[in-house]
Design a protein around this motif. Structure first.
Motif, PDB file in Angstrom:
ATOM      1  N   ARG A 193       0.857  -1.188   0.000  1.00  0.00           N
ATOM      2  CA  ARG A 193       0.000   0.000   0.000  1.00  0.00           C
ATOM      3  C   ARG A 193       0.890   1.234   0.000  1.00  0.00           C
ATOM      4  O   ARG A 193       1.541   1.533   1.008  1.00  0.00           O
ATOM      5  CB  ARG A 193      -0.907  -0.010   1.229  1.00  0.00           C
ATOM      6  CG  ARG A 193      -2.019   1.025   1.193  1.00  0.00           C
ATOM      7  CD  ARG A 193      -2.708   1.138   2.534  1.00  0.00           C
ATOM      8  NE  ARG A 193      -2.990  -0.141   3.156  1.00  0.00           N
ATOM      9  CZ  ARG A 193      -3.334  -0.281   4.443  1.00  0.00           C
ATOM     10  NH1 ARG A 193      -3.424   0.787   5.211  1.00  0.00           N
ATOM     11  NH2 ARG A 193      -3.575  -1.474   4.952  1.00  0.00           N
ATOM     12  N   ALA A 194       0.963   1.922  -1.133  1.00  0.00           N
ATOM     13  CA  ALA A 194       1.807   3.105  -1.262  1.00  0.00           C
ATOM     14  C   ALA A 194       1.001   4.331  -0.861  1.00  0.00           C
ATOM     15  O   ALA A 194       0.067   4.735  -1.567  1.00  0.00           O
ATOM     16  CB  ALA A 194       2.312   3.238  -2.692  1.00  0.00           C
ATOM     17  N   VAL A 195       1.351   4.930   0.267  1.00  0.00           N
ATOM     18  CA  VAL A 195       0.575   6.026   0.840  1.00  0.00           C
ATOM     19  C   VAL A 195       1.299   7.344   0.587  1.00  0.00           C
ATOM     20  O   VAL A 195       2.485   7.497   0.909  1.00  0.00           O
ATOM     21  CB  VAL A 195       0.392   5.826   2.358  1.00  0.00           C
ATOM     22  CG1 VAL A 195      -0.450   6.954   2.942  1.00  0.00           C
ATOM     23  CG2 VAL A 195      -0.241   4.467   2.641  1.00  0.00           C
ATOM     24  N   HIS A 196       0.588   8.274  -0.001  1.00  0.00           N
ATOM     25  CA  HIS A 196       1.162   9.590  -0.288  1.00  0.00           C
ATOM     26  C   HIS A 196       0.256  10.671   0.276  1.00  0.00           C
ATOM     27  O   HIS A 196      -0.946  10.710  -0.028  1.00  0.00           O
ATOM     28  CB  HIS A 196       1.330   9.791  -1.793  1.00  0.00           C
ATOM     29  CG  HIS A 196       1.812  11.152  -2.163  1.00  0.00           C
ATOM     30  ND1 HIS A 196       2.966  11.706  -1.659  1.00  0.00           N
ATOM     31  CD2 HIS A 196       1.291  12.095  -3.005  1.00  0.00           C
ATOM     32  CE1 HIS A 196       3.141  12.907  -2.163  1.00  0.00           C
ATOM     33  NE2 HIS A 196       2.139  13.172  -2.986  1.00  0.00           N
ATOM     34  N   ALA A 249       2.116  13.191   8.952  1.00  0.00           N
ATOM     35  CA  ALA A 249       2.038  12.469  10.218  1.00  0.00           C
ATOM     36  C   ALA A 249       0.620  11.973  10.471  1.00  0.00           C
ATOM     37  O   ALA A 249       0.403  10.813  10.838  1.00  0.00           O
ATOM     38  CB  ALA A 249       2.514  13.350  11.367  1.00  0.00           C
ATOM     39  N   HIS A 250      -0.375  12.842  10.264  1.00  0.00           N
ATOM     40  CA  HIS A 250      -1.769  12.458  10.497  1.00  0.00           C
ATOM     41  C   HIS A 250      -2.211  11.393   9.497  1.00  0.00           C
ATOM     42  O   HIS A 250      -2.882  10.416   9.858  1.00  0.00           O
ATOM     43  CB  HIS A 250      -2.678  13.683  10.392  1.00  0.00           C
ATOM     44  CG  HIS A 250      -2.410  14.720  11.429  1.00  0.00           C
ATOM     45  ND1 HIS A 250      -2.893  16.004  11.348  1.00  0.00           N
ATOM     46  CD2 HIS A 250      -1.697  14.659  12.571  1.00  0.00           C
ATOM     47  CE1 HIS A 250      -2.505  16.699  12.395  1.00  0.00           C
ATOM     48  NE2 HIS A 250      -1.775  15.909  13.156  1.00  0.00           N
ATOM     49  N   VAL A 251      -1.823  11.584   8.239  1.00  0.00           N
ATOM     50  CA  VAL A 251      -2.209  10.634   7.193  1.00  0.00           C
ATOM     51  C   VAL A 251      -1.640   9.253   7.474  1.00  0.00           C
ATOM     52  O   VAL A 251      -2.329   8.239   7.368  1.00  0.00           O
ATOM     53  CB  VAL A 251      -1.732  11.147   5.816  1.00  0.00           C
ATOM     54  CG1 VAL A 251      -1.778  10.026   4.773  1.00  0.00           C
ATOM     55  CG2 VAL A 251      -2.599  12.320   5.364  1.00  0.00           C
ATOM     56  N   LEU A 252      -0.374   9.171   7.842  1.00  0.00           N
ATOM     57  CA  LEU A 252       0.278   7.882   8.020  1.00  0.00           C
ATOM     58  C   LEU A 252      -0.209   7.145   9.253  1.00  0.00           C
ATOM     59  O   LEU A 252      -0.307   5.915   9.251  1.00  0.00           O
ATOM     60  CB  LEU A 252       1.793   8.073   8.082  1.00  0.00           C
ATOM     61  CG  LEU A 252       2.422   8.490   6.755  1.00  0.00           C
ATOM     62  CD1 LEU A 252       3.873   8.893   6.946  1.00  0.00           C
ATOM     63  CD2 LEU A 252       2.319   7.370   5.740  1.00  0.00           C
ATOM     64  N   VAL A 253      -0.516   7.856  10.306  1.00  0.00           N
ATOM     65  CA  VAL A 253      -1.072   7.198  11.491  1.00  0.00           C
ATOM     66  C   VAL A 253      -2.392   6.525  11.138  1.00  0.00           C
ATOM     67  O   VAL A 253      -2.653   5.385  11.526  1.00  0.00           O
ATOM     68  CB  VAL A 253      -1.255   8.205  12.648  1.00  0.00           C
ATOM     69  CG1 VAL A 253      -2.081   7.590  13.771  1.00  0.00           C
ATOM     70  CG2 VAL A 253       0.107   8.648  13.188  1.00  0.00           C
ATOM     71  N   LEU A 262       4.565  -0.969   8.612  1.00  0.00           N
ATOM     72  CA  LEU A 262       4.631   0.369   8.034  1.00  0.00           C
ATOM     73  C   LEU A 262       6.090   0.733   7.813  1.00  0.00           C
ATOM     74  O   LEU A 262       6.913   0.629   8.724  1.00  0.00           O
ATOM     75  CB  LEU A 262       3.973   1.395   8.961  1.00  0.00           C
ATOM     76  CG  LEU A 262       4.053   2.863   8.531  1.00  0.00           C
ATOM     77  CD1 LEU A 262       3.355   3.086   7.201  1.00  0.00           C
ATOM     78  CD2 LEU A 262       3.460   3.775   9.604  1.00  0.00           C
ATOM     79  N   VAL A 263       6.428   1.143   6.591  1.00  0.00           N
ATOM     80  CA  VAL A 263       7.795   1.541   6.241  1.00  0.00           C
ATOM     81  C   VAL A 263       7.781   3.030   5.923  1.00  0.00           C
ATOM     82  O   VAL A 263       6.964   3.495   5.113  1.00  0.00           O
ATOM     83  CB  VAL A 263       8.301   0.744   5.024  1.00  0.00           C
ATOM     84  CG1 VAL A 263       9.740   1.161   4.688  1.00  0.00           C
ATOM     85  CG2 VAL A 263       8.220  -0.755   5.286  1.00  0.00           C
ATOM     86  N   VAL A 264       8.686   3.769   6.535  1.00  0.00           N
ATOM     87  CA  VAL A 264       8.721   5.212   6.334  1.00  0.00           C
ATOM     88  C   VAL A 264      10.167   5.671   6.286  1.00  0.00           C
ATOM     89  O   VAL A 264      11.046   5.086   6.932  1.00  0.00           O
ATOM     90  CB  VAL A 264       7.945   5.941   7.457  1.00  0.00           C
ATOM     91  CG1 VAL A 264       8.603   5.731   8.803  1.00  0.00           C
ATOM     92  CG2 VAL A 264       7.797   7.429   7.166  1.00  0.00           C
ATOM     93  N   GLY A 265      10.430   6.684   5.511  1.00  0.00           N
ATOM     94  CA  GLY A 265      11.785   7.218   5.416  1.00  0.00           C
ATOM     95  C   GLY A 265      12.086   8.166   6.553  1.00  0.00           C
ATOM     96  O   GLY A 265      11.203   8.832   7.089  1.00  0.00           O
ATOM     97  N   ARG A 266      13.365   8.203   6.918  1.00  0.00           N
ATOM     98  CA  ARG A 266      13.859   9.193   7.883  1.00  0.00           C
ATOM     99  C   ARG A 266      15.003   9.934   7.219  1.00  0.00           C
ATOM    100  O   ARG A 266      16.049   9.380   6.930  1.00  0.00           O
ATOM    101  CB  ARG A 266      14.352   8.516   9.167  1.00  0.00           C
ATOM    102  CG  ARG A 266      14.940   9.523  10.169  1.00  0.00           C
ATOM    103  CD  ARG A 266      15.573   8.848  11.351  1.00  0.00           C
ATOM    104  NE  ARG A 266      16.737   8.056  11.005  1.00  0.00           N
ATOM    105  CZ  ARG A 266      17.945   8.556  10.751  1.00  0.00           C
ATOM    106  NH1 ARG A 266      18.137   9.876  10.770  1.00  0.00           N
ATOM    107  NH2 ARG A 266      18.961   7.770  10.462  1.00  0.00           N
ATOM    108  N   VAL A 288       1.529   4.610  16.401  1.00  0.00           N
ATOM    109  CA  VAL A 288       1.190   3.467  15.545  1.00  0.00           C
ATOM    110  C   VAL A 288       1.467   2.176  16.300  1.00  0.00           C
ATOM    111  O   VAL A 288       2.558   2.003  16.854  1.00  0.00           O
ATOM    112  CB  VAL A 288       2.000   3.502  14.233  1.00  0.00           C
ATOM    113  CG1 VAL A 288       1.814   2.227  13.437  1.00  0.00           C
ATOM    114  CG2 VAL A 288       1.574   4.704  13.402  1.00  0.00           C
ATOM    115  N   ASP A 289       0.473   1.280  16.340  1.00  0.00           N
ATOM    116  CA  ASP A 289       0.657   0.037  17.090  1.00  0.00           C
ATOM    117  C   ASP A 289       1.192  -1.102  16.234  1.00  0.00           C
ATOM    118  O   ASP A 289       1.353  -2.219  16.705  1.00  0.00           O
ATOM    119  CB  ASP A 289      -0.649  -0.388  17.766  1.00  0.00           C
ATOM    120  CG  ASP A 289      -1.764  -0.682  16.776  1.00  0.00           C
ATOM    121  OD1 ASP A 289      -1.524  -0.540  15.551  1.00  0.00           O
ATOM    122  OD2 ASP A 289      -2.862  -1.054  17.218  1.00  0.00           O
TER     123      ASP A 289
END
Length: 298
Positions: A193-196, A249-253, A262-266, A288-289
């Motif tokens: 699931r690619a979330v933007h 932040a709100h979207v990804l939570v 969940l994979v996210v860049g830093r 996020v749990d």
């Protein structure tokens, strides 16, 4: 040399959950698992603590590793597991271990949890400086939670894996992030699931319906173009594109709901002091749990 999956243990529920998840991930990747417990007060090798106030911590240190090793050997007999106690500060130990690891895994406490030293401030400081991917796992997350529920709604490891969700930033380089996410989905035979998270650019004011639709369409095309090379590299991975208007932040939570990972860049920052996790990663760690993997990128 085969790079292991490394997990930091401190005896907390979070760290034991992290070790269990790390064992499954090591099996999926065909990697050995390395368990590490760090304590500055460890005596020299082959000696015992002579002071009474040091004997209890020394016993605790040994029991943490022994308990984890016995549990994991029983659950995953096909996995090669090494365990070591190191005489270092926990944060320094994790940073040193991460240099030779394919993936570092640590416990992640909830917003009101106490946790151990690997799942509180040490975890945050480590995430801010490690140059390798770091997975953070909450206490209570079990193998069945990675899978969809069965027909009766009960957790089951026999069901397919849940989606792997990945945060996609179309404004910068995110190849390392997408590589990790696509491979994770491929190993699990799970959808990606690619979330933007997109927003109306500053200076546009409040757009009308037509302009709003045009801006959204532009965001959709940018996302599709960014994902196309990865679809070709991983043709067996089913990709679902998900665009949401709002702050990342709100979207990804919200987007993490129902996902197994969940994979996210830093983004790497060169600040000399202070936390460098950034507001998005900070929000995900606390709210996020699901297991969250933070992948550093330029």
């Amino acid at each position: 040399m085969t790079r292991p999956v490394v997990v930091g243990l401190d005896g907390s529920r979070e760290s034991f959950a992290a070790a269990d998840w790390a064992a499954r991930e090591a099996l999926r990747r065909g990697r050995p698992l390395r368990l590490v417990h760090a304590w500055e007060g460890l005596p020299d090798e082959g000696t015992e603590a002579t002071l009474p106030e040091l004997r209890a911590p020394q016993y605790h240190a040994r029991r943490v590793l022994r308990t984890a090793l016995e549990r994991l050997n029983a659950r995953y007999p096909q996995l090669y597991i090494a365990a070591e106690q190191v005489r270092m500060q926990p944060g320094a130990a994790l940073l040193a271990e991460a240099e030779n690891a394919e993936l570092l895994v640590i416990g992640s406490q909830g917003p009101s949890g106490v946790g151990g030293y690997f799942s509180g401030s040490v975890a945050l400081a480590t995430v801010a400086h490690v140059e390798q991917p770091v997975a953070l796992v909450r206490a209570g997350f079990a193998a069945a939670d990675e899978h969809l529920p069965d027909s009766s709604g009960k957790p089951s490891v026999r069901e397919p894996y849940r989606d792997v969700a990945v945060a996609v930033d179309t404004d910068g380089s995110c190849d390392d992030v997408l590589e990790f996410a696509f491979r994770a989905a491929d190993l699990r035979e799970a959808p990606l699931r690619a979330v933007h998270a997109w927003h109306v650019p500053l200076g546009h004011g409040i757009p009308g319906d037509e302009e709003h639709a045009r801006l959204r369409g532009e965001a959709e095309r940018e996302l599709a173009a960014l994902l196309q090379p990865w679809r070709e590299k991983y043709p067996s991975v089913l990709v679902r594109e998900a665009l949401f208007e709002g702050r990342p932040a709100h979207v990804l939570v919200r987007a993490a709901n129902g996902a197994g990972l969940l994979v996210v860049g830093r983004r790497r920052r060169r600040a000399a002091v202070g936390s460098r996790t950034g507001p998005v990663a900070h929000a995900l760690i606390h709210h996020v749990d699901r297991p969250v993997v933070l992948v550093p990128h330029d």
